[in-house]
Design a protein around this motif. Structure first.
Motif, PDB file in Angstrom:
ATOM      1  N   VAL A  93       0.862  -1.185   0.000  1.00 19.92           N
ATOM      2  CA  VAL A  93       0.000   0.000   0.000  1.00 19.92           C
ATOM      3  C   VAL A  93       0.901   1.239   0.000  1.00 19.92           C
ATOM      4  O   VAL A  93       1.812   1.351   0.819  1.00 19.92           O
ATOM      5  CB  VAL A  93      -0.922  -0.006   1.239  1.00 19.92           C
ATOM      6  CG1 VAL A  93      -1.686   1.300   1.375  1.00 19.92           C
ATOM      7  CG2 VAL A  93      -1.886  -1.192   1.169  1.00 19.92           C
ATOM      8  N   ALA A 148      -1.872   6.508   0.383  1.00 21.14           N
ATOM      9  CA  ALA A 148      -3.199   5.877   0.336  1.00 21.14           C
ATOM     10  C   ALA A 148      -4.077   6.361   1.490  1.00 21.14           C
ATOM     11  O   ALA A 148      -3.598   6.993   2.442  1.00 21.14           O
ATOM     12  CB  ALA A 148      -3.050   4.355   0.397  1.00 21.14           C
ATOM     13  N   THR A 149      -5.347   6.037   1.423  1.00 19.50           N
ATOM     14  CA  THR A 149      -6.275   6.355   2.496  1.00 19.50           C
ATOM     15  C   THR A 149      -6.394   5.161   3.445  1.00 19.50           C
ATOM     16  O   THR A 149      -6.106   4.025   3.057  1.00 19.50           O
ATOM     17  CB  THR A 149      -7.673   6.677   1.945  1.00 19.50           C
ATOM     18  OG1 THR A 149      -8.190   5.490   1.313  1.00 19.50           O
ATOM     19  CG2 THR A 149      -7.637   7.842   0.960  1.00 19.50           C
ATOM     20  N   ALA A 200      -9.117   3.739   4.299  1.00 14.35           N
ATOM     21  CA  ALA A 200     -10.092   2.819   3.697  1.00 14.35           C
ATOM     22  C   ALA A 200      -9.418   1.920   2.659  1.00 14.35           C
ATOM     23  O   ALA A 200      -9.718   0.719   2.564  1.00 14.35           O
ATOM     24  CB  ALA A 200     -11.246   3.592   3.067  1.00 14.35           C
ATOM     25  N   PHE A 201      -8.496   2.468   1.881  1.00 12.05           N
ATOM     26  CA  PHE A 201      -7.749   1.672   0.910  1.00 12.05           C
ATOM     27  C   PHE A 201      -6.892   0.637   1.631  1.00 12.05           C
ATOM     28  O   PHE A 201      -6.790  -0.510   1.193  1.00 12.05           O
ATOM     29  CB  PHE A 201      -6.888   2.588   0.032  1.00 12.05           C
ATOM     30  CG  PHE A 201      -6.177   1.871  -1.085  1.00 12.05           C
ATOM     31  CD1 PHE A 201      -6.852   1.517  -2.244  1.00 12.05           C
ATOM     32  CD2 PHE A 201      -4.831   1.557  -0.979  1.00 12.05           C
ATOM     33  CE1 PHE A 201      -6.204   0.858  -3.284  1.00 12.05           C
ATOM     34  CE2 PHE A 201      -4.170   0.901  -2.010  1.00 12.05           C
ATOM     35  CZ  PHE A 201      -4.858   0.547  -3.167  1.00 12.05           C
ATOM     36  N   LEU A 202      -6.290   1.031   2.750  1.00 18.57           N
ATOM     37  CA  LEU A 202      -5.539   0.077   3.567  1.00 18.57           C
ATOM     38  C   LEU A 202      -6.455  -1.057   4.008  1.00 18.57           C
ATOM     39  O   LEU A 202      -6.113  -2.236   3.877  1.00 18.57           O
ATOM     40  CB  LEU A 202      -4.925   0.773   4.778  1.00 18.57           C
ATOM     41  CG  LEU A 202      -4.276  -0.145   5.817  1.00 18.57           C
ATOM     42  CD1 LEU A 202      -3.065  -0.869   5.239  1.00 18.57           C
ATOM     43  CD2 LEU A 202      -3.912   0.660   7.068  1.00 18.57           C
ATOM     44  N   PHE A 231      -9.183  -2.170   2.681  1.00 19.42           N
ATOM     45  CA  PHE A 231      -9.516  -3.008   1.531  1.00 19.42           C
ATOM     46  C   PHE A 231      -8.386  -3.983   1.230  1.00 19.42           C
ATOM     47  O   PHE A 231      -8.602  -5.163   0.986  1.00 19.42           O
ATOM     48  CB  PHE A 231      -9.813  -2.136   0.315  1.00 19.42           C
ATOM     49  CG  PHE A 231     -10.148  -2.915  -0.919  1.00 19.42           C
ATOM     50  CD1 PHE A 231     -11.416  -3.437  -1.099  1.00 19.42           C
ATOM     51  CD2 PHE A 231      -9.194  -3.140  -1.900  1.00 19.42           C
ATOM     52  CE1 PHE A 231     -11.733  -4.170  -2.233  1.00 19.42           C
ATOM     53  CE2 PHE A 231      -9.493  -3.871  -3.037  1.00 19.42           C
ATOM     54  CZ  PHE A 231     -10.773  -4.384  -3.205  1.00 19.42           C
ATOM     55  N   ASN A 232      -7.142  -3.503   1.281  1.00 19.69           N
ATOM     56  CA  ASN A 232      -5.994  -4.354   0.998  1.00 19.69           C
ATOM     57  C   ASN A 232      -5.701  -5.347   2.113  1.00 19.69           C
ATOM     58  O   ASN A 232      -5.113  -6.396   1.871  1.00 19.69           O
ATOM     59  CB  ASN A 232      -4.763  -3.505   0.683  1.00 19.69           C
ATOM     60  CG  ASN A 232      -4.823  -2.979  -0.729  1.00 19.69           C
ATOM     61  OD1 ASN A 232      -4.440  -3.655  -1.667  1.00 19.69           O
ATOM     62  ND2 ASN A 232      -5.364  -1.781  -0.889  1.00 19.69           N
TER      63      ASN A 232
END
Length: 179
Positions: free
Chosen positions: A150, A154-155, A157-159, A161-162
């Protein structure tokens, strides 16, 4: 209290649990001044991340992430107070203040993302006056990879998701605060 409303785990796969403790916060307690936000105008707030110690992570854990999230923030998407990841598997504690904006208290390789206060680091609790008690989820995530890949811009929320397909376990402390 909004105990089951907007539960951040309700739609996530179940994973193993393990233990997290802190000398600064305890489960089902009210946050104190160090974990409140002076930057957001809470009197006495200091924006200091709490000490966290964890044990009993699932076998196969290769790294950790720590997130702090308020699902009760009146935003429609909650409020991310802290996200740090790529914490090496041999690290099982973060000292009080590790979430400083400069990241100087974090282990080598760990990455802090911007919180919803728009800086990389920990921002304390600051719910709107009169909005009732908010829950703050302090979560240690045990992951099956050393590096999530990541990017640092990144945000949270992106973290999240990953982390979804790499999470082996979670250790959780939920504390509250209201103004």
């Amino acid at each position: 209290m909004r105990s089951e409303q907007n539960n951040p785990f309700a739609r996530l796969p179940e994973v193993a649990s393990f233990n997290v403790t802190s000398s600064d916060i305890t489960d089902n307690s009210v946050l104190s001044a160090p974990q409140l936000s002076g930057k957001f105008g809470v009197e006495g707030g200091q924006d200091i991340s709490p000490e966290l110690k964890w044990s009993g992570a699932p076998e196969g854990t290769k790294s950790y992430a720590v997130t702090v999230y308020d699902p009760d923030a009146p935003t429609g998407s909650g409020f991310w107070h802290w996200s740090v990841f790529n914490i090496p598997a041999n690290v099982t504690a973060l000292a009080t203040g590790a979430g400083h904006e400069h990241g100087s208290g974090l282990p080598d390789g760990a990455i802090q993302l911007k919180n919803d206060g728009l800086f990389a680091g920990f921002i304390g609790a600051a719910p709107p006056v009169g909005d009732g008690p908010h829950r703050y989820y302090f979560i240690v995530h045990a992951l099956d990879v050393e590096d999530l890949g990541v990017p640092a811009h990144a945000t949270p929320a992106f973290l999240g998701f990953n982390m979804l397909t790499h999470t082996l376990g979670r250790a959780v402390i939920v504390a509250t605060f209201e103004r």
